[in-house]
Design a protein around this motif. Sequence first.
Motif, PDB file in Angstrom:
ATOM      1  N   GLU A   1      -2.058 -10.733 -12.395  1.00 64.77           N
ATOM      2  CA  GLU A   1      -1.553 -11.167 -11.088  1.00 64.77           C
ATOM      3  C   GLU A   1      -0.112 -11.415 -11.002  1.00 64.77           C
TER       4      GLU A   1
ATOM      5  N   THR B   1     -13.188  -5.617 -13.667  1.00 69.46           N
ATOM      6  CA  THR B   1     -11.456  -5.478 -13.217  1.00 69.46           C
ATOM      7  C   THR B   1     -10.901  -4.816 -14.421  1.00 69.46           C
TER       8      THR B   1
ATOM      9  N   HIS C   1      -5.334  -6.563  -6.335  1.00 70.00           N
ATOM     10  CA  HIS C   1      -6.823  -6.448  -5.944  1.00 70.00           C
ATOM     11  C   HIS C   1      -7.260  -5.846  -4.717  1.00 70.00           C
TER      12      HIS C   1
ATOM     13  N   PRO D   1     -11.800 -11.399  -6.155  1.00 71.14           N
ATOM     14  CA  PRO D   1     -12.611 -11.623  -7.299  1.00 71.14           C
ATOM     15  C   PRO D   1     -13.852 -12.599  -7.120  1.00 71.14           C
TER      16      PRO D   1
ATOM     17  N   ASP E   1     -12.713  -2.650  -9.444  1.00 71.68           N
ATOM     18  CA  ASP E   1     -11.376  -2.856  -9.103  1.00 71.68           C
ATOM     19  C   ASP E   1     -10.344  -2.597 -10.008  1.00 71.68           C
TER      20      ASP E   1
END
Length: 446
Positions: free
Chosen positions: A16, A307, A291, A295, A286
Motif C-alpha cells: 500500500e 492479491t 488495488h 480488499p 488483484d
Amino acid sequence: MALFSLVAAHTSLDLEMVAQLSTGTDEVIAAVPSAEATRGAVVLSTCNRLEIYAESRDEQSIDEAAEEILDSVARGAGLNAAQVASSFQLLPQDSAVRHLFTVGAGLDSAVVGEREIAGQVRRALTQARESGITTGGLIKLFESATRTAKDVGSGTALGSTGRSIVSVALDLATELRAGTDQIAAARFWEDANVLVIGTGAYAGTTLAQLQALGAKNVAVHSASGRAEQFVEDRGGWALALGGDKVHGAFAEADVLIGCSGGARTVEAAQLAALREDSLHRLTVLDLALSHDFDPAIADLEGVDLITLESVKLAAPEEQTSAVDQARSMVDEAVSAFVAERRSRSANDAIVALRRHTHQVLEEEIARVRARHGCTAAAEEVELAMRRMIRQLLHEPTTRARQLAAEGRLDEYTAALQTLFGLETASESPASSAATCPVHDSSQRSA
C-alpha cells in the motif's frame, strides 16, 4: 558525476505504501530538469517496488540530490516529506549498481527469478530517455543491467522455469478451483468465463498465460478504451468489452483479473450488486499495485481473493544451485561494470594533470622559440622536453587508473589539489603559445 539510488520495495514496505509513493513519480520527472544537484534520473516503478536511480553533480552532493528527489515524490504523492524520506533507502555509488543488477536479474523479486522485471528495467530507461532526464552514466548502467538479466535468463535454470507474479497467481487460482488434478485444471480454464481488467504489461502477460492454460472464454476491459487494440495486437482470440457490456461480464465471470492499477476501484458493495443473481463461484486476482478491487470483497460469500501479498507468500523457492549461479553471474557483471566506471572516473584527474603539464611545457617551448626561433637547436630542445614530459606522465597516469580501480581515486585528486592546486573538473584553458608550423604541438601527445 556520482551515481545513487533511492529504493522503496516490498522487502521493507507494505505494498500500500509502495503504491502511494508511486503516485509521485510524475513530479520527479518534472523536477529533474530544474534541479540544482540532480543531473539525471531513471524511475523504475513496478507492482512491488519504486526505485529512482540518479546522478548528482559530484559525490559531495548526493545527499542534496536525494533530498530534491524525495521532496518531489512527496509533492506528487501528497505525502509528508519526513514519511517519504523514511520510506526510501539511499544506496550510493557501487551499492546502487549492485542493487539494480540484482533486481534486473529477478533475484530481489517476490518470485525469485521472475522474467518480467527485466522488461520493466528496459522500459524504465526508455521512458527516461523520452522524458529527456537521463544521463550517459545512467544509460550505461541500465543497458548493462539489462544485458546481465538476459545472460542470467539464458544461462541459468531460472530462465527456463518461467515463473512470474502472474504465473504464481494463476497457479493459486487453479488450486483453489480445481485442486492439483491436471485434467480438472485444464477443464476449469477451458470452461471458465474470465474477465481481465487493464491493458498494460501485466495484462499482456496474463493474456498470454491464459491462452497457454487453454482458456477460451476471455474478455478484456479497459476504462481507457484501449481493449480492442490490445486484443487485436495479441491475435484477436479474446473479446474486447466496453461500456455497459462489462457489467454483464462481471455477473457471469468465474475469474476476475485486475491489472490496471487505475484510479477506479471495484467496491465490495458494487461487486455484490453486480453478482446478486449469479450462481457462479468467483475467484478474483488483484495484481495491481494500487488495488483494482476493494480488499473487503474477500468477505463476500462465494468469492476468493488473491492479491500480490498472497503471491509473495506462495512464491516457490527456486533451486538453490540456479540462484547461486545467477548471483555469481551478477557478481561478475557488477565487478566488471564498477571497474570500468572507476577507470573512466580517473580520466578527469589524468586530463587535469596533463593539461597543467602541457601548459607549463608550451610556455617553456614558447620562450625557447622566442629566443632562438624555429631553428634546429630549438627543435631538438622541444623534442627532448616532450620526451621527458611523456616519461614523467606515464607513472602518474598508471597510478590514477590503478587507484580508481581500487576505489581510492579521491586520494589522487586530493594530491593534485594539494601539490598543484588542480580542480579535476576544470575546463581546459586556452593556450596562446606560438608554434612552429611543422611542429604543431596538437599533433604530438605526451
